[in-house]
Scaffold this motif. Sequence first.
Motif, mmCIF file in Angstrom:
data_model
loop_
_atom_site.group_PDB
_atom_site.id
_atom_site.type_symbol
_atom_site.label_atom_id
_atom_site.label_comp_id
_atom_site.label_asym_id
_atom_site.label_seq_id
_atom_site.Cartn_x
_atom_site.Cartn_y
_atom_site.Cartn_z
ATOM 1 N N ALA A 164 0.576 -1.195 0.072
ATOM 2 C CA ALA A 164 -0.092 -0.160 -0.015
ATOM 3 C C ALA A 164 0.940 1.315 -0.039
ATOM 4 C CB ALA A 164 -0.983 0.055 1.343
ATOM 5 N N ALA A 165 2.161 1.016 0.031
ATOM 6 C CA ALA A 165 3.153 2.406 -0.041
ATOM 7 C C ALA A 165 3.220 3.089 1.331
ATOM 8 C CB ALA A 165 2.795 2.953 -1.368
ATOM 9 N N THR A 166 2.688 2.451 2.310
ATOM 10 C CA THR A 166 2.701 3.169 3.629
ATOM 11 C C THR A 166 4.043 3.187 4.080
ATOM 12 O OG1 THR A 166 0.714 1.968 4.172
ATOM 13 C CG2 THR A 166 1.984 2.873 6.072
ATOM 14 N N VAL A 167 4.960 2.362 3.735
ATOM 15 C CA VAL A 167 6.625 2.427 3.704
ATOM 16 C C VAL A 167 6.852 2.006 2.407
ATOM 17 C CG1 VAL A 167 6.535 1.910 6.329
ATOM 18 C CG2 VAL A 167 6.740 0.051 4.621
ATOM 19 N N GLU A 168 8.252 2.439 2.148
ATOM 20 C CA GLU A 168 8.768 1.968 0.781
ATOM 21 C C GLU A 168 9.454 0.779 0.796
ATOM 22 O OE1 GLU A 168 8.552 6.553 1.431
ATOM 23 O OE2 GLU A 168 9.510 4.995 2.414
ATOM 24 N N ILE A 169 9.960 0.157 1.974
ATOM 25 C CA ILE A 169 10.472 -0.986 1.971
ATOM 26 C C ILE A 169 10.509 -1.942 3.314
ATOM 27 C CG2 ILE A 169 12.565 0.332 2.884
ATOM 28 C CD1 ILE A 169 14.503 -1.729 1.224
ATOM 29 N N ALA A 170 10.522 -3.192 3.353
ATOM 30 C CA ALA A 170 10.512 -3.796 4.587
ATOM 31 C C ALA A 170 11.553 -4.911 4.397
ATOM 32 C CB ALA A 170 9.202 -4.472 4.570
ATOM 33 N N HIS A 171 11.871 -5.355 5.639
ATOM 34 C CA HIS A 171 12.846 -6.350 5.762
ATOM 35 C C HIS A 171 12.121 -7.581 6.598
ATOM 36 C CE1 HIS A 171 16.645 -8.431 7.533
ATOM 37 N NE2 HIS A 171 16.755 -8.414 6.146
ATOM 38 N N THR A 172 12.058 -8.850 5.950
ATOM 39 C CA THR A 172 11.170 -9.889 6.402
ATOM 40 C C THR A 172 11.618 -11.256 6.157
ATOM 41 O OG1 THR A 172 8.908 -10.138 6.924
ATOM 42 C CG2 THR A 172 9.593 -9.659 4.765
ATOM 43 N N ALA A 173 10.847 -12.068 6.714
ATOM 44 C CA ALA A 173 11.079 -13.495 6.103
ATOM 45 C C ALA A 173 9.695 -13.843 5.300
ATOM 46 C CB ALA A 173 11.093 -14.724 7.222
ATOM 47 N N PRO A 174 9.828 -13.966 4.168
ATOM 48 C CA PRO A 174 8.684 -14.178 3.276
ATOM 49 C C PRO A 174 7.726 -15.048 3.652
ATOM 50 C CG PRO A 174 10.511 -13.639 1.772
ATOM 51 C CD PRO A 174 10.957 -13.841 3.185
ATOM 52 N N TYR A 175 8.206 -16.361 4.346
ATOM 53 C CA TYR A 175 7.251 -17.362 4.699
ATOM 54 C C TYR A 175 6.302 -16.882 5.759
ATOM 55 C CZ TYR A 175 10.409 -18.782 8.309
ATOM 56 O OH TYR A 175 11.231 -18.906 9.453
ATOM 57 N N TYR A 176 6.442 -15.748 6.400
ATOM 58 C CA TYR A 176 5.475 -15.625 7.348
ATOM 59 C C TYR A 176 4.075 -15.258 6.865
ATOM 60 C CZ TYR A 176 9.167 -14.214 10.701
ATOM 61 O OH TYR A 176 10.304 -14.218 11.596
#
Length: 360
Positions: free
Chosen positions: A87-99
């Motif tokens: 939704a472009a609330t933030v430009e970038i995230a760092h995460t584990a995709p399987y979540y």
Amino acid sequence: MERRSFVRQAGLAGVLAAGAAPAIVHAQAQVRWRLASSFPKPLDTLYGSAELMAKKLSEMSGGKFQISVHAGGELVPALGVVDAVQAATVEIAHTAPYYFFGKDETFALGTAIPFGMNSRQTTAWMVEGNGLKLMRDFYRNYNIVNFLGGNTGAQMGGWYRKQIKSVADIKGLKIRINGFAGRIIERMGGVPQQLPGGEIYSALEKGTIDAAEWVGPYDDQKLGFNKVAPNYYYPSWWEGGAQLDFFVNSKAYESLSSEYKTMLEAACAIAHIETQARYDTKNPAALKQLVASGTKLFRFPKDVMDAAFKESQALYADLSAKNPNWKKVYEDYATFRRDQNLWFRFAEGGFDDFMQAQKL
């Protein structure tokens, strides 16, 4: 973006960081992004990966491309980062995709699946195989461009209040485990629970759950799981090499100049390499400390491994029949894994088997 550009990133990063950036870099506009992490600040390995990436990006750009890093829950919930980037609330995230396998099981292939590839094999599939292309095609449905963001290496199998002596002990077991692997636990009669890292200790302490897996000795020790569950099992058959990703909003990415795109790619590549280096360096000492403080190490019984493997293959067949996104990516993944295992069985496996039996 060419997948093989990954292997050139370290050289580019070095040139830029050394101050030899081309003049055009200095003419770039100021860029300010916000990064939402799925991880808490105390985890200097996972949360620290995003900090490292932002630091390197700032250095490469002469301070003109800045990313502020925010822990899970600061800007958005730890498990809400995909929605925030989409939704472009933030430009970038760092995460584990399987979540986010609940949105589509294909997300799991971006991190790790039970009895999948190890970290080296996963990086090879992403960089030199079709992995990055296939996952980017999939993530396009969510307005996301992904970059490799670290790998934990093979993980431990978690902390248990009571010993697991046979597959019968899985029945009724309430275990915090990543949601996709939880599908296998469920098929084996267990009760999977999906909790962010910051909530696991209290749930284990209160008895809300009977067991919990997170990553490995260094992170697990920081979170104190050994204080509330004495039995530590291995290996994590569901995470032979868990990859993290940086998820970038596609419009934000396309708004960047070609130079900034290259810097971003290079900074993510540095973080990817250094994250596993940190784990491989820190885990041995942490494991020694845990054992010295009373932690009991156990290998999962063979019948547990066999049952989990059988159920995993059955699940993948079911998903391939029902989910075209999964089928497209998994077929390529499985073919690559087969050839990798054939190779690793000889030179890599032979060397490791010998060396790990030696007293050095």
